[in-house]
Design a protein around this motif. Structure first.
Motif, PDB file in Angstrom:
ATOM      1  N   SER A   1     -10.466   8.306  20.174  1.00 15.70           N
ATOM      2  CA  SER A   1     -10.253   9.524  20.972  1.00 15.70           C
ATOM      3  C   SER A   1     -10.298  10.797  20.131  1.00 15.70           C
ATOM      4  N   LEU A   2     -10.670  10.678  18.859  1.00 16.30           N
ATOM      5  CA  LEU A   2     -10.709  11.843  17.982  1.00 16.30           C
ATOM      6  C   LEU A   2     -12.100  12.029  17.387  1.00 16.30           C
ATOM      7  N   SER A   3     -12.427  13.271  17.072  1.00 12.79           N
ATOM      8  CA  SER A   3     -13.672  13.575  16.372  1.00 12.79           C
ATOM      9  C   SER A   3     -13.344  14.427  15.152  1.00 12.79           C
ATOM     10  N   TYR A   4     -14.098  14.204  14.078  1.00 13.03           N
ATOM     11  CA  TYR A   4     -13.839  14.844  12.798  1.00 13.03           C
ATOM     12  C   TYR A   4     -15.063  15.666  12.383  1.00 13.03           C
ATOM     13  N   PHE A   5     -14.841  16.956  12.140  1.00 14.91           N
ATOM     14  CA  PHE A   5     -15.917  17.863  11.749  1.00 14.91           C
ATOM     15  C   PHE A   5     -15.644  18.326  10.319  1.00 14.91           C
ATOM     16  N   ARG A   6     -16.529  17.962   9.401  1.00 15.97           N
ATOM     17  CA  ARG A   6     -16.314  18.257   7.983  1.00 15.97           C
ATOM     18  C   ARG A   6     -17.204  19.420   7.540  1.00 15.97           C
ATOM     19  N   PHE A   7     -16.576  20.417   6.924  1.00 11.90           N
ATOM     20  CA  PHE A   7     -17.252  21.635   6.485  1.00 11.90           C
ATOM     21  C   PHE A   7     -16.998  21.877   5.002  1.00 11.90           C
ATOM     22  N   LYS A   8     -17.834  22.774   4.449  1.00 10.03           N
ATOM     23  CA  LYS A   8     -17.590  23.291   3.109  1.00 10.03           C
ATOM     24  C   LYS A   8     -18.002  24.753   3.054  1.00 10.03           C
ATOM     25  N   ILE A   9     -17.057  25.618   2.663  1.00  7.40           N
ATOM     26  CA  ILE A   9     -17.312  27.058   2.560  1.00  7.40           C
ATOM     27  C   ILE A   9     -18.314  27.319   1.438  1.00  7.40           C
TER      28      ILE A   9
ATOM     29  N   ILE B   1      -6.182  20.476  11.145  1.00  5.32           N
ATOM     30  CA  ILE B   1      -7.133  20.754  10.081  1.00  5.32           C
ATOM     31  C   ILE B   1      -6.554  20.223   8.778  1.00  5.32           C
ATOM     32  N   LYS B   2      -7.392  19.570   7.986  1.00  2.00           N
ATOM     33  CA  LYS B   2      -6.990  19.035   6.695  1.00  2.00           C
ATOM     34  C   LYS B   2      -7.864  19.677   5.614  1.00  2.00           C
ATOM     35  N   VAL B   3      -7.223  20.383   4.684  1.00  4.80           N
ATOM     36  CA  VAL B   3      -7.937  21.021   3.573  1.00  4.80           C
ATOM     37  C   VAL B   3      -7.898  20.085   2.373  1.00  4.80           C
ATOM     38  N   ASP B   4      -9.047  19.893   1.747  1.00  2.00           N
ATOM     39  CA  ASP B   4      -9.136  19.020   0.576  1.00  2.00           C
ATOM     40  C   ASP B   4      -8.286  19.608  -0.555  1.00  2.00           C
ATOM     41  N   GLN B   5      -7.319  18.842  -1.039  1.00  2.30           N
ATOM     42  CA  GLN B   5      -6.419  19.347  -2.094  1.00  2.30           C
ATOM     43  C   GLN B   5      -7.136  19.568  -3.413  1.00  2.30           C
TER      44      GLN B   5
ATOM     45  N   ASP C   1     -10.519  20.283  -3.632  1.00  3.72           N
ATOM     46  CA  ASP C   1     -11.540  21.314  -3.440  1.00  3.72           C
ATOM     47  C   ASP C   1     -11.205  22.097  -2.174  1.00  3.72           C
ATOM     48  N   PRO C   2     -10.475  23.200  -2.301  1.00  9.92           N
ATOM     49  CA  PRO C   2     -10.044  23.952  -1.117  1.00  9.92           C
ATOM     50  C   PRO C   2     -11.189  24.560  -0.316  1.00  9.92           C
ATOM     51  N   HIS C   3     -12.421  24.514  -0.836  1.00 16.47           N
ATOM     52  CA  HIS C   3     -13.563  24.966  -0.052  1.00 16.47           C
ATOM     53  C   HIS C   3     -13.934  23.942   1.029  1.00 16.47           C
ATOM     54  N   SER C   4     -13.492  22.707   0.859  1.00 16.02           N
ATOM     55  CA  SER C   4     -13.834  21.627   1.786  1.00 16.02           C
ATOM     56  C   SER C   4     -12.659  21.353   2.726  1.00 16.02           C
ATOM     57  N   PHE C   5     -12.963  21.095   3.986  1.00 16.92           N
ATOM     58  CA  PHE C   5     -11.903  20.841   4.957  1.00 16.92           C
ATOM     59  C   PHE C   5     -12.481  20.076   6.146  1.00 16.92           C
ATOM     60  N   THR C   6     -11.595  19.477   6.907  1.00 21.74           N
ATOM     61  CA  THR C   6     -11.972  18.711   8.096  1.00 21.74           C
ATOM     62  C   THR C   6     -11.174  19.224   9.287  1.00 21.74           C
ATOM     63  N   ILE C   7     -11.881  19.556  10.353  1.00 22.17           N
ATOM     64  CA  ILE C   7     -11.231  19.956  11.610  1.00 22.17           C
ATOM     65  C   ILE C   7     -11.212  18.741  12.527  1.00 22.17           C
ATOM     66  N   ILE C   8     -10.020  18.399  13.019  1.00 18.98           N
ATOM     67  CA  ILE C   8      -9.822  17.207  13.844  1.00 18.98           C
ATOM     68  C   ILE C   8      -9.655  17.636  15.303  1.00 18.98           C
ATOM     69  N   CYS C   9     -10.474  17.033  16.169  1.00 23.17           N
ATOM     70  CA  CYS C   9     -10.506  17.443  17.569  1.00 23.17           C
ATOM     71  C   CYS C   9     -10.193  16.284  18.505  1.00 23.17           C
ATOM     72  N   SER C  10      -9.697  16.633  19.660  1.00 31.15           N
ATOM     73  CA  SER C  10      -9.419  15.642  20.689  1.00 31.15           C
ATOM     74  C   SER C  10     -10.695  15.367  21.470  1.00 31.15           C
ATOM     75  N   GLY C  11     -11.092  14.066  21.520  1.00 30.44           N
ATOM     76  CA  GLY C  11     -12.297  13.710  22.249  1.00 30.44           C
ATOM     77  C   GLY C  11     -13.541  14.217  21.556  1.00 30.44           C
ATOM     78  N   TYR C  12     -14.639  14.188  22.289  1.00 30.28           N
ATOM     79  CA  TYR C  12     -15.889  14.723  21.747  1.00 30.28           C
ATOM     80  C   TYR C  12     -16.788  15.147  22.891  1.00 30.28           C
ATOM     81  N   ALA C  13     -17.404  16.295  22.724  1.00 30.35           N
ATOM     82  CA  ALA C  13     -18.435  16.795  23.637  1.00 30.35           C
ATOM     83  C   ALA C  13     -19.467  17.522  22.796  1.00 30.35           C
ATOM     84  N   PRO C  14     -20.742  17.506  23.191  1.00 38.62           N
ATOM     85  CA  PRO C  14     -21.799  18.111  22.364  1.00 38.62           C
ATOM     86  C   PRO C  14     -21.545  19.572  22.006  1.00 38.62           C
ATOM     87  N   GLU C  15     -20.963  20.346  22.943  1.00 41.51           N
ATOM     88  CA  GLU C  15     -20.765  21.767  22.649  1.00 41.51           C
ATOM     89  C   GLU C  15     -19.744  22.012  21.548  1.00 41.51           C
TER      90      GLU C  15
END
Length: 575
Positions: A87-95, A139-143, A145-159
């Motif tokens: 039921s969760l989706s994980y979006f991983r980014f890097k600034i 949201i979880k920030v990489d300890q 590498d603070p430029h990297s983080f993951t946003i955790i969302c409920s469910g998933y939809a394309p938008e």
């Protein structure tokens, strides 16, 4: 009003006489604003003009290509990687490593975490953001590498792929110098919202965050964007200056979203359309949009004006429609609603009221979106004879006193009220045309003009029959559940027309969930068929924005995405 028009004209005359005719020597691109921005606070900004300026001052994680509408990285290096687990989706980014605030500090995931906490914090004017980003759980920030983080969302939809990166990232050092939010996690703030709102800590934080200096002080209005606020004279002008040594210039090669060419952007606030048109023709402003039809047509016909000005009319996603209350006793039969739909001569309306600068549509999808628009579905034509047939089929009987039928043991009369926003000339004229067409078949329609807030109140209460409105749709999301699902057809819900049934609910749910463009296109076409059949809406047209830009300006990019032009790409031609 005449005093205001006189003052604006006098001010314009001052501009003309003091600035002379050497417009090409002016280093600023000059843009007309029809209204003062009022606030440049990135959380509780005031209007669309505020947002236009804020997009030059602050940045989000992602942006959109104005030409092909594709998502593109802005503050981040790349589009997020996505992982869906139960039921969760994980979006991983890097600034981007080059991204810096004005004090030289790097932009990091900690700033992103702070920004998300602000969107969900109590005691702030952020209700719209809390609702829009409710799907973001943590949201979880990489300890390491603070430029990297993951946003955790409920469910998933394309938008979510765009929405999860579509909020302003704020400098924590400036908005929370005491690090008040650092000790609170995002889930904690969300879960304890009501109790936290009563605490001294959050009341103090709210007061500090909503300090007026953060909305207009040149020393405080500073984001990671390419421009900074130089001056703001309320009701007159706002001046933005491109930053020296802006971090985006260090990215090699510079991606298109980070290109910022003009050295200065001068927004001149001219509420009066006639005065603004005069300023444009006199060379005192370079860009004006939403030009009234008559003025636009006259300028395009004038030979001298055409030598100095270039014209554009990009499509927009602003959809003009008539809504009908399917829960009203006189409109609950879809045949009656369909009869009303036959009273609109849409091609003629577009020709006479919009001068051809609008696009007819059969639904909520723009006709240019070929994969999703139902081109085989024909628009409902203007046909008063067909309207009469449908009224009879719905059980109405024509009497000298009008159309009546028996319902619930009593006789009801077909008499309708149309409401629309006061001061909208297009709505006024369309209302009169509808009233005239309805009168020709014996259906009286009264017209009420109200303020927007009054219309919203009546729609929410279900106290209406017909209404005109403009809906700003999105090419990025076809999640229409809030607008059309039957679960939203209650007081306070957005489905005020009471559209829908179990079949359309299933369609809407599948449209919102599918990741397949082909499947989504097929489902949307089915929905367009059902919506035309039910006729709770009469979709009239999508507006086009009438824009004029001085020929001293080059590299013009127009788009269907608001504000329908890209200021950052403009170049002032050299003499």
């Amino acid at each position: 009003m005449r005093k205001l028009a006189f003052y604006t004209s006098w001010l314009l005359l001052y501009f003309v006489t003091s600035c002379g005719n050497s417009t090409n020597n002016n280093p600023a691109v000059r843009i007309r604003l029809a209204q003062d921005p009022e606030s440049l606070h990135p959380i509780n900004y005031a209007n669309a003009y505020s947002l236009q300026l804020l997009n030059l001052l602050y940045q989000s994680l992602l942006t959109v290509n104005l030409k092909d509408h594709s998502a593109q990285p802005l503050l981040v290096e790349a589009l997020p990687t996505v992982e869906v687990q139960d039921s969760l989706s994980y979006f991983r980014f890097k600034i981007r490593p080059e991204a810096k605030w004005d004090n030289g500090n790097p932009v990091t995931g900690l700033d992103v975490a702070f920004s998300l906490k602000v969107l969900q914090s109590p005691a702030l004017e952020n209700d719209r953001w809390r609702a829009q980003y409710h799907f973001i759980k943590d949201i979880k920030v990489d300890q390491k590498d603070p430029h990297s983080f993951t946003i955790i969302c409920s469910g998933y939809a394309p938008e979510m792929r765009i929405m999860v990166g579509d909020f302003f990232v704020l400098p924590q050092y400036r908005f929370d110098p005491q690090n008040i939010l650092t000790s609170f996690s995002l889930p904690f703030i969300r879960d304890r919202f009501d109790s936290l709102a009563r605490t001294t800590t959050f009341k103090s934080f709210s007061n500090a965050l909503q300090n007026p200096t953060l909305s207009r002080n040149t020393a405080e209005v500073k984001g990671s964007g390419p421009y900074k606020l130089i001056s703001w004279s309320s009701g007159q002008h706002v001046l933005l200056q491109r930053k020296n040594n802006w971090w985006g210039d260090q990215v090699n090669p510079i991606p298109t979203p980070l290109i910022a060419r003009p050295d200065q952007l001068l927004f001149q606030i001219i509420p009066d359309d006639a005065a603004a048109t005069l300023a444009l023709k006199a060379g005192q402003i370079d860009l004006m949009d939403n030009i009234p039809l008559v003025a636009y047509q006259e300028m395009k016909r004038d030979r001298d004006t055409k030598e100095k000005i270039q014209f554009f009319s990009p499509a927009t996603y602003d959809l003009v429609f008539l809504g009908m209350n399917g829960a009203s006793p006189v409109l609950e039969d879809k045949k009656t609603r369909r009869a009303i739909a036959h009273l609109f001569d849409i091609p003629q309306i577009i020709k006479t009221l919009q001068g051809g600068y609008a696009t007819a549509t059969i639904g909520v999808v723009h006709p240019t979106v070929n994969a999703f628009y139902h081109h085989q579905l024909q628009p409902i034509p203007y046909n008063t004879s067909k309207a009469v047939q449908l009224l009879k089929a719905a059980g109405w009987k024509k009497k000298p006193s009008g159309w009546t039928k028996h319902k619930g043991g009593r006789e009801i009369k077909l008499a309708l009220e149309l409401i629309h926003r006061a001061g909208n000339s297009d709505f006024e004229n369309m209302g009169l045309l509808l009233q005239q067409a309805a009168r020709s078949i014996g259906v009286p329609i009264s017209i009420g003009t109200l303020e927007s807030s009054q219309i919203s109140e009546r729609l929410n209460q279900g106290n209406f029959q017909l209404y005109f409105r403009t809906l700003t749709t999105s090419p990025f999301s076809y999640n229409l559940l809030p607008l059309l699902h039957t679960s939203s057809a209650k007081e306070g819900g957005a489905n005020v027309t009471h559209f829908g049934n179990k079949e359309t609910d299933r369609l809407l749910e599948r449209i919102a969930k599918t990741e397949s463009p082909a499947e989504q296109g097929e489902l949307l076409k089915q929905l367009q068929e059902r919506m035309q059949e039910e006729s709770n809406f009469v979709f009239l047209y999508f507006l086009q924005n009438k824009i004029a830009i001085s020929k001293r300006i080059d590299s013009v990019v127009v788009s269907s995405i608001k504000p329908n032009y890209d200021l950052s790409k403009l170049i002032i031609k050299k003499e």
